[in-house]
Design a protein around this motif. Sequence first.
Motif, PDB file in Angstrom:
ATOM      1  N   VAL A  84     -21.388 -36.632 -36.094  1.00  0.00           N
ATOM      2  CA  VAL A  84     -20.566 -36.662 -34.884  1.00  0.00           C
ATOM      3  C   VAL A  84     -19.195 -36.022 -35.123  1.00  0.00           C
ATOM      4  CG1 VAL A  84     -19.513 -38.927 -35.201  1.00  0.00           C
ATOM      5  CG2 VAL A  84     -20.009 -38.094 -32.904  1.00  0.00           C
ATOM      6  N   SER A  85     -18.749 -35.957 -36.365  1.00  0.00           N
ATOM      7  CA  SER A  85     -17.430 -35.389 -36.657  1.00  0.00           C
ATOM      8  C   SER A  85     -17.351 -33.902 -36.323  1.00  0.00           C
ATOM      9  CB  SER A  85     -17.079 -35.609 -38.125  1.00  0.00           C
ATOM     10  OG  SER A  85     -18.021 -34.961 -38.950  1.00  0.00           O
ATOM     11  N   GLN A  86     -18.467 -33.187 -36.383  1.00  0.00           N
ATOM     12  CA  GLN A  86     -18.424 -31.762 -36.066  1.00  0.00           C
ATOM     13  C   GLN A  86     -18.301 -31.494 -34.572  1.00  0.00           C
ATOM     14  OE1 GLN A  86     -21.945 -29.820 -37.443  1.00  0.00           O
ATOM     15  NE2 GLN A  86     -23.324 -31.087 -36.252  1.00  0.00           N
ATOM     16  N   PHE A  87     -18.514 -32.527 -33.736  1.00  0.00           N
ATOM     17  CA  PHE A  87     -18.417 -32.367 -32.296  1.00  0.00           C
ATOM     18  C   PHE A  87     -17.165 -33.004 -31.705  1.00  0.00           C
ATOM     19  CE2 PHE A  87     -23.059 -32.535 -33.150  1.00  0.00           C
ATOM     20  CZ  PHE A  87     -23.335 -31.206 -32.842  1.00  0.00           C
ATOM     21  N   LYS A  88     -16.286 -33.549 -32.536  1.00  0.00           N
ATOM     22  CA  LYS A  88     -15.105 -34.255 -32.038  1.00  0.00           C
ATOM     23  C   LYS A  88     -14.188 -33.353 -31.226  1.00  0.00           C
ATOM     24  CE  LYS A  88     -15.404 -38.484 -33.509  1.00  0.00           C
ATOM     25  NZ  LYS A  88     -15.552 -39.587 -32.594  1.00  0.00           N
ATOM     26  N   ASN A  89     -14.039 -32.091 -31.616  1.00  0.00           N
ATOM     27  CA  ASN A  89     -13.099 -31.195 -30.946  1.00  0.00           C
ATOM     28  C   ASN A  89     -13.732 -30.414 -29.800  1.00  0.00           C
ATOM     29  OD1 ASN A  89     -11.141 -31.963 -32.781  1.00  0.00           O
ATOM     30  ND2 ASN A  89     -11.755 -30.399 -34.229  1.00  0.00           N
ATOM     31  N   ILE A  90     -15.007 -30.644 -29.520  1.00  0.00           N
ATOM     32  CA  ILE A  90     -15.716 -29.922 -28.466  1.00  0.00           C
ATOM     33  C   ILE A  90     -15.941 -30.877 -27.304  1.00  0.00           C
ATOM     34  CG2 ILE A  90     -17.772 -28.596 -27.905  1.00  0.00           C
ATOM     35  CD1 ILE A  90     -18.166 -28.108 -30.884  1.00  0.00           C
ATOM     36  N   ASN A  91     -15.686 -30.424 -26.085  1.00  0.00           N
ATOM     37  CA  ASN A  91     -15.833 -31.274 -24.912  1.00  0.00           C
ATOM     38  C   ASN A  91     -17.056 -30.918 -24.086  1.00  0.00           C
ATOM     39  OD1 ASN A  91     -13.513 -32.757 -25.416  1.00  0.00           O
ATOM     40  ND2 ASN A  91     -12.234 -31.203 -24.462  1.00  0.00           N
ATOM     41  N   GLY A  92     -18.152 -30.629 -24.700  1.00  0.00           N
ATOM     42  CA  GLY A  92     -19.377 -30.286 -23.977  1.00  0.00           C
ATOM     43  C   GLY A  92     -19.945 -28.993 -24.514  1.00  0.00           C
ATOM     44  N   GLY A  93     -21.163 -28.676 -24.110  1.00  0.00           N
ATOM     45  CA  GLY A  93     -21.796 -27.457 -24.596  1.00  0.00           C
ATOM     46  C   GLY A  93     -22.082 -27.521 -26.077  1.00  0.00           C
ATOM     47  N   TYR A  94     -22.698 -28.601 -26.515  1.00  0.00           N
ATOM     48  CA  TYR A  94     -22.923 -28.828 -27.941  1.00  0.00           C
ATOM     49  C   TYR A  94     -24.100 -28.031 -28.491  1.00  0.00           C
ATOM     50  CZ  TYR A  94     -20.240 -32.899 -26.479  1.00  0.00           C
ATOM     51  OH  TYR A  94     -19.305 -33.711 -25.933  1.00  0.00           O
ATOM     52  N   THR A  95     -24.938 -27.508 -27.609  1.00  0.00           N
ATOM     53  CA  THR A  95     -26.131 -26.787 -28.046  1.00  0.00           C
ATOM     54  C   THR A  95     -26.139 -25.391 -27.447  1.00  0.00           C
ATOM     55  OG1 THR A  95     -27.326 -27.779 -26.209  1.00  0.00           O
ATOM     56  CG2 THR A  95     -27.584 -28.811 -28.349  1.00  0.00           C
ATOM     57  N   ARG A  96     -26.902 -24.509 -28.070  1.00  0.00           N
ATOM     58  CA  ARG A  96     -27.066 -23.161 -27.542  1.00  0.00           C
ATOM     59  C   ARG A  96     -28.538 -22.804 -27.539  1.00  0.00           C
ATOM     60  NH1 ARG A  96     -24.940 -20.835 -32.821  1.00  0.00           N
ATOM     61  NH2 ARG A  96     -22.923 -21.059 -31.860  1.00  0.00           N
ATOM     62  N   VAL A  97     -28.914 -21.911 -26.621  1.00  0.00           N
ATOM     63  CA  VAL A  97     -30.274 -21.411 -26.517  1.00  0.00           C
ATOM     64  C   VAL A  97     -30.240 -19.931 -26.839  1.00  0.00           C
ATOM     65  CG1 VAL A  97     -32.207 -20.993 -24.978  1.00  0.00           C
ATOM     66  CG2 VAL A  97     -30.921 -23.092 -24.775  1.00  0.00           C
ATOM     67  N   ILE A  98     -31.042 -19.533 -27.809  1.00  0.00           N
ATOM     68  CA  ILE A  98     -31.135 -18.133 -28.201  1.00  0.00           C
ATOM     69  C   ILE A  98     -32.541 -17.662 -27.844  1.00  0.00           C
ATOM     70  CG2 ILE A  98     -31.021 -16.492 -30.100  1.00  0.00           C
ATOM     71  CD1 ILE A  98     -29.246 -18.615 -31.523  1.00  0.00           C
ATOM     72  N   LYS A  99     -32.624 -16.666 -26.990  1.00  0.00           N
ATOM     73  CA  LYS A  99     -33.927 -16.138 -26.603  1.00  0.00           C
ATOM     74  C   LYS A  99     -34.489 -15.321 -27.753  1.00  0.00           C
ATOM     75  CE  LYS A  99     -32.381 -15.871 -21.875  1.00  0.00           C
ATOM     76  NZ  LYS A  99     -32.003 -15.002 -20.773  1.00  0.00           N
ATOM     77  N   ILE A 100     -35.758 -15.573 -28.109  1.00  0.00           N
ATOM     78  CA  ILE A 100     -36.337 -14.901 -29.279  1.00  0.00           C
ATOM     79  C   ILE A 100     -37.590 -14.105 -28.946  1.00  0.00           C
ATOM     80  CG2 ILE A 100     -35.354 -16.454 -30.983  1.00  0.00           C
ATOM     81  CD1 ILE A 100     -37.978 -17.957 -31.034  1.00  0.00           C
ATOM     82  N   GLY A 101     -37.823 -13.819 -27.691  1.00  0.00           N
ATOM     83  CA  GLY A 101     -38.967 -12.987 -27.346  1.00  0.00           C
ATOM     84  C   GLY A 101     -40.057 -13.781 -26.654  1.00  0.00           C
ATOM     85  N   TYR A 102     -41.272 -13.276 -26.754  1.00  0.00           N
ATOM     86  CA  TYR A 102     -42.406 -13.870 -26.058  1.00  0.00           C
ATOM     87  C   TYR A 102     -43.466 -14.322 -27.052  1.00  0.00           C
ATOM     88  CZ  TYR A 102     -40.195 -11.751 -22.050  1.00  0.00           C
ATOM     89  OH  TYR A 102     -39.286 -11.412 -21.074  1.00  0.00           O
ATOM     90  N   ARG A 103     -44.147 -15.421 -26.714  1.00  0.00           N
ATOM     91  CA  ARG A 103     -45.228 -15.921 -27.545  1.00  0.00           C
ATOM     92  C   ARG A 103     -46.412 -14.978 -27.410  1.00  0.00           C
ATOM     93  NH1 ARG A 103     -45.846 -22.059 -26.889  1.00  0.00           N
ATOM     94  NH2 ARG A 103     -46.317 -21.476 -24.752  1.00  0.00           N
ATOM     95  N   SER A 104     -47.083 -14.699 -28.515  1.00  0.00           N
ATOM     96  CA  SER A 104     -48.143 -13.695 -28.495  1.00  0.00           C
ATOM     97  C   SER A 104     -49.397 -14.167 -27.756  1.00  0.00           C
ATOM     98  CB  SER A 104     -48.514 -13.290 -29.925  1.00  0.00           C
ATOM     99  OG  SER A 104     -48.995 -14.415 -30.625  1.00  0.00           O
ATOM    100  N   THR A 105     -49.662 -15.454 -27.744  1.00  0.00           N
ATOM    101  CA  THR A 105     -50.910 -15.935 -27.145  1.00  0.00           C
ATOM    102  C   THR A 105     -50.883 -15.935 -25.627  1.00  0.00           C
ATOM    103  OG1 THR A 105     -50.119 -18.206 -27.334  1.00  0.00           O
ATOM    104  CG2 THR A 105     -51.492 -17.358 -29.120  1.00  0.00           C
ATOM    105  N   ASP A 106     -49.811 -16.424 -25.019  1.00  0.00           N
ATOM    106  CA  ASP A 106     -49.769 -16.509 -23.563  1.00  0.00           C
ATOM    107  C   ASP A 106     -48.544 -15.829 -22.949  1.00  0.00           C
ATOM    108  OD1 ASP A 106     -47.883 -18.274 -24.431  1.00  0.00           O
ATOM    109  OD2 ASP A 106     -48.539 -19.955 -23.210  1.00  0.00           O
ATOM    110  N   ALA A 107     -47.789 -15.127 -23.750  1.00  0.00           N
ATOM    111  CA  ALA A 107     -46.616 -14.373 -23.308  1.00  0.00           C
ATOM    112  C   ALA A 107     -45.554 -15.262 -22.659  1.00  0.00           C
ATOM    113  CB  ALA A 107     -47.004 -13.241 -22.366  1.00  0.00           C
ATOM    114  N   ALA A 108     -45.459 -16.521 -23.093  1.00  0.00           N
ATOM    115  CA  ALA A 108     -44.417 -17.413 -22.596  1.00  0.00           C
ATOM    116  C   ALA A 108     -43.089 -17.038 -23.262  1.00  0.00           C
ATOM    117  CB  ALA A 108     -44.764 -18.860 -22.915  1.00  0.00           C
TER     118      ALA A 108
END
Length: 174
Positions: A84-108
Amino acid sequence: MRHRKATLKLGRTGSHRKAMFRNMVTSLFKYKRIKTTKIKAKELIRWADRIITLAKKGDLHSRRRALSIIREKGVVHKLFNEEVSQFKNINGGYTRVIKIGYRSTDAAPMALVEFVTGKDEVNKIKFDRVKDEIDEKSTTDNIIREDDLKEKIEIDTEDQAGTEANVSAKKESL
């Protein structure tokens, strides 16, 4: 009309959806990053940010609420006491989403969900600064790979990161 219906159904029943996201949140806190579809990742961010906000409060009631969602007691203990100490100075937006392409089986569309920390931002700023300095000095004979830059930044952060003396010494050594 879908007024006030914020959750995504994802073609699952309510109990299945809740169990799936509880498992995903537990895995995210346990392994620090997980790979999932983009739509699940967006919903997972809501769950994870809520848990981190509870951890920042740190009281007994918050810990019990987090234990009702996260399936492993050790993960909750580690989150509330150490991470929790690494998030003390942050007021939200604790996570990020990085798009990595499409799944080969169903193209999701796939995405990587990971935590944002203040250290990441400092390293990114240093990386950009060192890269700009090298770009100014570099010639066709003197090409430096990005891996070398990252190593130099890590060395700089280990020994009193950010001081002007170290930056100037690193400039001269390049």
